[in-house]
Design an enzyme around this catalytic site. Structure first.
Site, PDB file in Angstrom:
ATOM      1  N   LYS A  13       0.831  -1.213   0.000  1.00  0.00           N
ATOM      2  CA  LYS A  13       0.000   0.000   0.000  1.00  0.00           C
ATOM      3  C   LYS A  13       0.864   1.261   0.000  1.00  0.00           C
ATOM      4  CE  LYS A  13      -2.074  -0.703   3.951  1.00  0.00           C
ATOM      5  NZ  LYS A  13      -1.475  -1.956   4.415  1.00  0.00           N
ATOM      6  N   ARG A  88      -8.466   0.992  10.337  1.00  0.00           N
ATOM      7  CA  ARG A  88      -7.950  -0.346  10.601  1.00  0.00           C
ATOM      8  C   ARG A  88      -9.032  -1.253  11.183  1.00  0.00           C
ATOM      9  NH1 ARG A  88      -2.452   0.279   9.607  1.00  0.00           N
ATOM     10  NH2 ARG A  88      -1.260  -1.374  10.576  1.00  0.00           N
ATOM     11  N   ARG A 127      11.903  -7.276   4.864  1.00  0.00           N
ATOM     12  CA  ARG A 127      11.984  -5.818   4.725  1.00  0.00           C
ATOM     13  C   ARG A 127      13.105  -5.217   5.594  1.00  0.00           C
ATOM     14  NH1 ARG A 127       6.365  -2.699   4.599  1.00  0.00           N
ATOM     15  NH2 ARG A 127       6.270  -2.991   6.849  1.00  0.00           N
ATOM     16  N   ARG A 160      12.677  -3.142  11.146  1.00  0.00           N
ATOM     17  CA  ARG A 160      11.746  -2.512  12.087  1.00  0.00           C
ATOM     18  C   ARG A 160      11.335  -3.517  13.154  1.00  0.00           C
ATOM     19  NH1 ARG A 160       7.135   0.119   8.387  1.00  0.00           N
ATOM     20  NH2 ARG A 160       5.843  -1.077   9.811  1.00  0.00           N
ATOM     21  N   ARG A 171       0.528  -9.194  13.637  1.00  0.00           N
ATOM     22  CA  ARG A 171      -0.048  -8.132  12.798  1.00  0.00           C
ATOM     23  C   ARG A 171      -0.981  -8.727  11.742  1.00  0.00           C
ATOM     24  NH1 ARG A 171       4.805  -5.201  10.391  1.00  0.00           N
ATOM     25  NH2 ARG A 171       3.352  -3.663   9.593  1.00  0.00           N
TER      26      ARG A 171
HETATM   27  P1  AMP Z   1       1.639   0.258   9.561  1.00  0.00           P
HETATM   28  O1  AMP Z   1       2.949   0.848   9.165  1.00  0.00           O
HETATM   29  O2  AMP Z   1       0.458   0.939   8.901  1.00  0.00           O
HETATM   30  O3  AMP Z   1       1.589  -1.241   9.378  1.00  0.00           O
HETATM   31  O4  AMP Z   1       1.449   0.535  11.126  1.00  0.00           O
HETATM   32  C1  AMP Z   1       2.378   0.079  12.087  1.00  0.00           C
HETATM   33  C2  AMP Z   1       1.690  -0.024  13.442  1.00  0.00           C
HETATM   34  O5  AMP Z   1       1.163   1.261  13.829  1.00  0.00           O
HETATM   35  C3  AMP Z   1       0.495  -0.961  13.501  1.00  0.00           C
HETATM   36  O6  AMP Z   1       0.878  -2.306  13.714  1.00  0.00           O
HETATM   37  C4  AMP Z   1      -0.287  -0.376  14.683  1.00  0.00           C
HETATM   38  O7  AMP Z   1       0.315  -0.716  15.912  1.00  0.00           O
HETATM   39  C5  AMP Z   1      -0.092   1.114  14.491  1.00  0.00           C
HETATM   40  N1  AMP Z   1      -1.150   1.698  13.630  1.00  0.00           N
HETATM   41  C6  AMP Z   1      -1.002   2.251  12.390  1.00  0.00           C
HETATM   42  N2  AMP Z   1      -2.186   2.697  11.914  1.00  0.00           N
HETATM   43  C7  AMP Z   1      -3.112   2.414  12.866  1.00  0.00           C
HETATM   44  C8  AMP Z   1      -4.526   2.619  12.970  1.00  0.00           C
HETATM   45  N3  AMP Z   1      -5.240   3.189  11.986  1.00  0.00           N
HETATM   46  N4  AMP Z   1      -5.150   2.206  14.107  1.00  0.00           N
HETATM   47  C9  AMP Z   1      -4.450   1.642  15.117  1.00  0.00           C
HETATM   48  N5  AMP Z   1      -3.132   1.406  15.080  1.00  0.00           N
HETATM   49  C10 AMP Z   1      -2.447   1.790  13.974  1.00  0.00           C
END
Ligand code: AMP
Length: 215
Positions: A13, A88, A127, A160, A171
């Protein structure tokens, strides 16, 4: 254009969002990026978010909804934006729908990037990110020329915390349970479009543009 990108962690994405920014001249709003910056800056919000992120859990809705509302209200979002990693779960989706319909600017399209689960594991565990310029590599699909070193700026690459195997499993489970139902949610609102997210970045992007040009 007001667009939501849907898809499992690692579906690509973020990569597609960066290309869409260039083409459409609208900003990407990535809650993951905003939260990681808050963690790096050591803000109170970052401190609260970190414990959830390191475990692969979702940060509480109240925190992320506040961040997105503030971001959408900024001037550069007047022409539209790309929501990446938000919403989410159904509760976030319902809340943001309500806010946007009150402002008379509903979402135009929810674009789902669909990728097989085994492929996702490789994408995520492989990654690596540059500490300095944030450029991303994948040890399976797009490795740097020298292991552990950024091609662009020569800085160290790191994995990360939330890209480690146990966290990734968590996740993906969180995605299945909480985020995947959004596909049904937006389908019910007649704004869902889907694209297969396996193959070259360019081919996927072409398909996305064709879908978006057709709305
Ligand atoms: P991402 O890079 O979008 O995969 O986000 C990394 C982490 O940030 C996720 O595993 C969540 O812990 C937190 N996170 C990101 N976006 C959200 C969201 N919309 N709601 C809740 N937690 C989020």
């Amino acid at each position: 254009m007001r667009l939501v990108l849907l898809g499992a962690p690692g579906a690509g994405k973020g990569t597609q969002a960066k290309k869409l920014i260039e083409k459409y001249g609208i900003p990407q709003i990535s809650t993951g990026d905003i939260l990681r910056k808050a963690v790096a800056d050591g803000t109170p919000l970052g401190k609260e978010a970190k414990s959830y992120m390191d475990k692969g859990e979702l940060v509480p809705d109240t925190v992320v909804i506040g961040l997105v509302k503030d971001r959408i209200a900024q001037d550069d979002c007047k022409k539209g934006y790309i929501l990446d990693g938000f919403p989410r779960n159904t509760s976030q989706a319902e809340t943001i729908d309500k806010v946007l319909s009150e402002m008379n600017v509903p979402l135009d399209v929810a674009l789902s990037v669909d990728v097989d689960k085994n492929y996702l594991m490789k994408r995520l565990t492989g990654r690596r990110t540059c500490r300095a310029c944030q450029h991303m590599y994948n040890v399976f699909f797009s490795p740097p020329k020298t292991e552990g070193v950024c091609d662009k700026c020569g800085s160290e690459l790191y994995q990360r915390e939330d890209d480690k195997e146990e966290t990734i499993k968590k996740r993906l489970d969180v995605y299945e349970a909480q985020t995947a139902p959004l596909i049904e949610y937006y389908s019910g609102k007649n704004i869902l479009k889907s694209v297969k997210g396996e193959g070259s970045i360019e081919d996927i992007f072409k398909e996305i543009c064709a879908l978006l040009n057709a709305i």
